[in-house]
Design an enzyme around this catalytic site. Structure first.
Site, mmCIF file in Angstrom:
data_model
loop_
_atom_site.group_PDB
_atom_site.id
_atom_site.type_symbol
_atom_site.label_atom_id
_atom_site.label_comp_id
_atom_site.label_asym_id
_atom_site.label_seq_id
_atom_site.Cartn_x
_atom_site.Cartn_y
_atom_site.Cartn_z
ATOM 1 N N PHE A 1 -36.922 2.479 18.349
ATOM 2 C CA PHE A 1 -35.628 3.607 19.199
ATOM 3 C C PHE A 1 -35.160 2.318 19.442
ATOM 4 O O PHE A 1 -35.138 1.292 20.287
ATOM 5 C CB PHE A 1 -36.260 4.777 20.426
ATOM 6 N N LYS B 1 -31.194 -4.904 15.700
ATOM 7 C CA LYS B 1 -32.406 -4.208 16.527
ATOM 8 C C LYS B 1 -33.414 -4.348 15.659
ATOM 9 O O LYS B 1 -35.371 -5.359 15.477
ATOM 10 C CB LYS B 1 -32.700 -3.104 17.387
ATOM 11 N N ASN C 1 -35.576 3.247 35.216
ATOM 12 C CA ASN C 1 -34.712 3.690 34.241
ATOM 13 C C ASN C 1 -34.202 4.812 34.155
ATOM 14 O O ASN C 1 -35.255 5.978 34.755
ATOM 15 C CB ASN C 1 -34.490 2.847 33.035
ATOM 16 N N ASP D 1 -42.804 -7.181 25.081
ATOM 17 C CA ASP D 1 -41.653 -5.875 24.414
ATOM 18 C C ASP D 1 -42.835 -5.300 22.666
ATOM 19 O O ASP D 1 -43.465 -5.618 22.424
ATOM 20 C CB ASP D 1 -40.945 -6.549 23.325
ATOM 21 N N ILE D 2 -43.385 -4.439 23.816
ATOM 22 C CA ILE D 2 -44.360 -3.431 22.966
ATOM 23 C C ILE D 2 -44.257 -3.254 21.209
ATOM 24 O O ILE D 2 -45.071 -3.900 20.691
ATOM 25 C CB ILE D 2 -44.731 -1.978 23.680
ATOM 26 N N LYS E 1 -45.048 -3.469 52.661
ATOM 27 C CA LYS E 1 -43.800 -3.127 52.014
ATOM 28 C C LYS E 1 -42.602 -4.471 53.001
ATOM 29 O O LYS E 1 -43.216 -5.032 53.828
ATOM 30 C CB LYS E 1 -43.775 -1.779 52.854
ATOM 31 N N ALA F 1 -40.300 4.972 23.954
ATOM 32 C CA ALA F 1 -40.479 4.636 26.123
ATOM 33 C C ALA F 1 -39.245 3.773 25.774
ATOM 34 O O ALA F 1 -38.452 2.811 25.013
ATOM 35 C CB ALA F 1 -41.167 4.113 26.267
ATOM 36 N N LYS G 1 -37.036 -6.642 15.947
ATOM 37 C CA LYS G 1 -38.244 -6.796 16.252
ATOM 38 C C LYS G 1 -39.336 -6.595 14.820
ATOM 39 O O LYS G 1 -40.508 -5.800 15.827
ATOM 40 C CB LYS G 1 -38.348 -5.309 17.369
HETATM 41 O O1 C5P Z 1 -34.958 -3.915 23.682
HETATM 42 P P1 C5P Z 1 -34.650 -2.297 23.856
HETATM 43 O O2 C5P Z 1 -35.258 -1.927 24.707
HETATM 44 O O3 C5P Z 1 -33.016 -1.857 23.397
HETATM 45 O O4 C5P Z 1 -35.596 -1.705 23.089
HETATM 46 C C1 C5P Z 1 -35.597 -0.557 22.322
HETATM 47 C C2 C5P Z 1 -37.418 -0.545 21.669
HETATM 48 O O5 C5P Z 1 -37.935 -1.037 22.217
HETATM 49 C C3 C5P Z 1 -37.253 1.385 21.980
HETATM 50 O O6 C5P Z 1 -37.810 1.966 20.582
HETATM 51 C C4 C5P Z 1 -38.330 0.628 23.363
HETATM 52 O O7 C5P Z 1 -40.463 1.558 23.048
HETATM 53 C C5 C5P Z 1 -39.071 -0.704 22.409
HETATM 54 N N1 C5P Z 1 -39.640 -1.471 23.517
HETATM 55 C C6 C5P Z 1 -40.763 -1.515 23.914
HETATM 56 N N2 C5P Z 1 -41.108 -2.521 24.926
HETATM 57 C C7 C5P Z 1 -40.001 -3.353 25.262
HETATM 58 C C8 C5P Z 1 -38.651 -2.726 25.538
HETATM 59 C C9 C5P Z 1 -38.745 -2.353 24.467
HETATM 60 O O8 C5P Z 1 -41.849 -1.734 23.575
HETATM 61 N N3 C5P Z 1 -40.415 -4.290 26.299
#
Ligand code: C5P
Length: 413
Positions: A333, A347, A217, A314-315, A295, A281, A351
């Site tokens: 974020f 969110k 991205n 999802d970290i 490849k 991130a 989360k």
């Molecule tokens: O769900 P979204 O990607 O919009 O959420 C954004 C937040 O979640 C950010 O803080 C991003 O660093 C975190 N995030 C994460 N791991 C993921 C997706 C998002 O830590 N796989």
């Protein structure tokens, strides 16, 4: 921004480049923050901005000539360079950097730069080839080793029609760097986040399709890196887990480079326990469910390959929902392209993080990959709307909010 610039004396040296016009905006912004500005204009600089405009904006005499200052009735060059808290060179041309690196003192600007006992910040600006030339890079290395501070240059369109590194930092970024310089000194001796372990994630992740292709991205990592820098300056013990970026490692930060979301999670888990986790991130939500060790070939007549995506960990949610050893403060974020606050509030609840920093990343906002950001800080305490700020200033403000969060509450006696 804080009021650390109040009553600071800035000696602004204006070099000869098209970016010199940005010095006018910088003077205005510095004075708005309560700093006083005294200008020194090089002969080449005078081809781009006039003493009249600098003098009008700074409200002070503009100095141009070395031999003017040898008159005992006027201020001497030693005095001029020492009667300042910080020297700022805007723009720092290839010629000025070379002269500074060699210690030349053939005109007023270079004489002041060698006669000073004060810190010096330079904002380089030049053509891409000039910036990347070995001679300039050698001078930059020398100047860094000599303790000269740098802001920029940035990548971007140049007045000469080329694109690449060499474009001068924007006035707001230079202002943020000046602010950061004084904040750093403000904290020396008693940094407010000393002893705090803080984990920051930054940048994009790259999810491989095969050994040469990946999904990614547009995240530049600028905001996450700026946060790590601001926290380290306030004394925190920072681990920055970053996906691939073009950024240099921030000073005083423990940087762990990763590629994929799963590597990022593993590096985060290894960095815990921490007092604070900040997930800035742009982690890829999905990875490709594929195990291609070679490849993928485009064979004539063969069907177009289709990619099956699977969800990444999802970290932020993983850290927020930890049963044992959860950081006391978890910050996420929310980069949104519409209904920014509404989506960010949802969110935060989904989360399970404590604070969420929401921002508009719709293409027209120009934020993704850019240097400025408008954010809203959402917590249990409600919503704070911050003005449009350079990413460094957003970082600084967030770091101060974290420090205030951990400050012992004053009890009434
Ligand atoms: O769900 P979204 O990607 O919009 O959420 C954004 C937040 O979640 C950010 O803080 C991003 O660093 C975190 N995030 C994460 N791991 C993921 C997706 C998002 O830590 N796989």
């Amino acid at each position: 921004m804080s009021d650390v610039l109040k009553n600071r004396r800035i000696l602004l040296i204006i070099g000869g480049g098209i970016a010199a016009y940005k010095s006018l905006e910088l003077i205005r912004r510095l004075r708005d923050q309560g700093a006083s500005v005294r200008c020194v204009l090089t002969q080449a600089g005078a081809e781009f901005v006039t003493p009249l405009s600098l003098g009008t904006l700074s409200g002070d005499k503009v100095y141009t000539d070395l031999f003017d200052l040898t008159d005992t009735a006027t201020i001497g060059h030693i005095e001029l360079s020492r009667d300042a808290d910080l020297l700022v060179v805007v723009p720092a041309t290839a010629d000025l950097l070379a002269k500074m690196s060699a210690g030349l003192a053939g005109d007023l600007a270079t004489t002041l730069l060698i006669a000073t006992d004060k810190p010096v910040l330079v904002a380089p600006a030049m053509n891409v080839c000039m910036w990347t030339h070995r001679a300039t890079q050698r001078n930059v290395e020398q100047l860094m080793a000599d303790g000269i501070h740098f802001v920029g240059p940035n990548d971007g369109d140049m007045a000469c029609g080329e694109f690449g590194p060499g474009r001068m930092a924007e006035p707001a970024e230079i202002l943020a760097a000046i602010d950061a310089h004084f904040s750093e000194n403000e904290f020396s001796g008693n940094p407010p986040l000393k002893g705090r372990r803080i984990l920051v994630t930054s940048g994009p992740t790259h999810e491989p399709i095969d050994p040469v292709r990946y999904l990614a991205n547009r995240s530049s990592g600028k905001q996450g890196h700026a946060i790590a820098t601001a926290l380290a300056r306030m004394g925190a013990d920072v681990t920055l887990v970053s996906g691939p970026t073009n950024l240099t490692a921030p000073a005083g930060v423990n940087l762990k480079r990763v590629e994929t979301a799963r590597e990022m999670l593993a590096a985060c888990e290894a960095a815990l326990p921490a007092d604070v986790a900040i997930c800035a991130a742009a982690v890829a939500d999905w990875r490709v469910d594929i195990d291609a060790t070679q490849k993928i070939k485009k064979e004539a007549g063969a069907a177009t390959p289709s990619l099956t995506l699977v969800e990444n960990p999802d970290i932020l949610a993983t850290i927020s929902k930890m049963k044992k050893g959860r950081p006391a403060l978890v910050i996420g974020f929310a980069a949104e392209t519409e209904k920014v606050i509404e989506h960010a509030v949802a969110k935060r609840a989904r989360k399970g993080c404590d604070w969420i920093v929401a921002n508009d990343v719709s293409p027209e906002s120009g934020v993704m990959g850019g240097d400025l950001n408008t954010v809203h800080l959402i917590s249990d305490g409600g919503q704070e709307d911050w003005p449009l700020l350079p990413k460094q200033a957003v970082a600084e403000r967030l770091a101060r909010a974290i420090a205030a969060h951990f400050e012992p509450k004053k009890t009434k006696s």
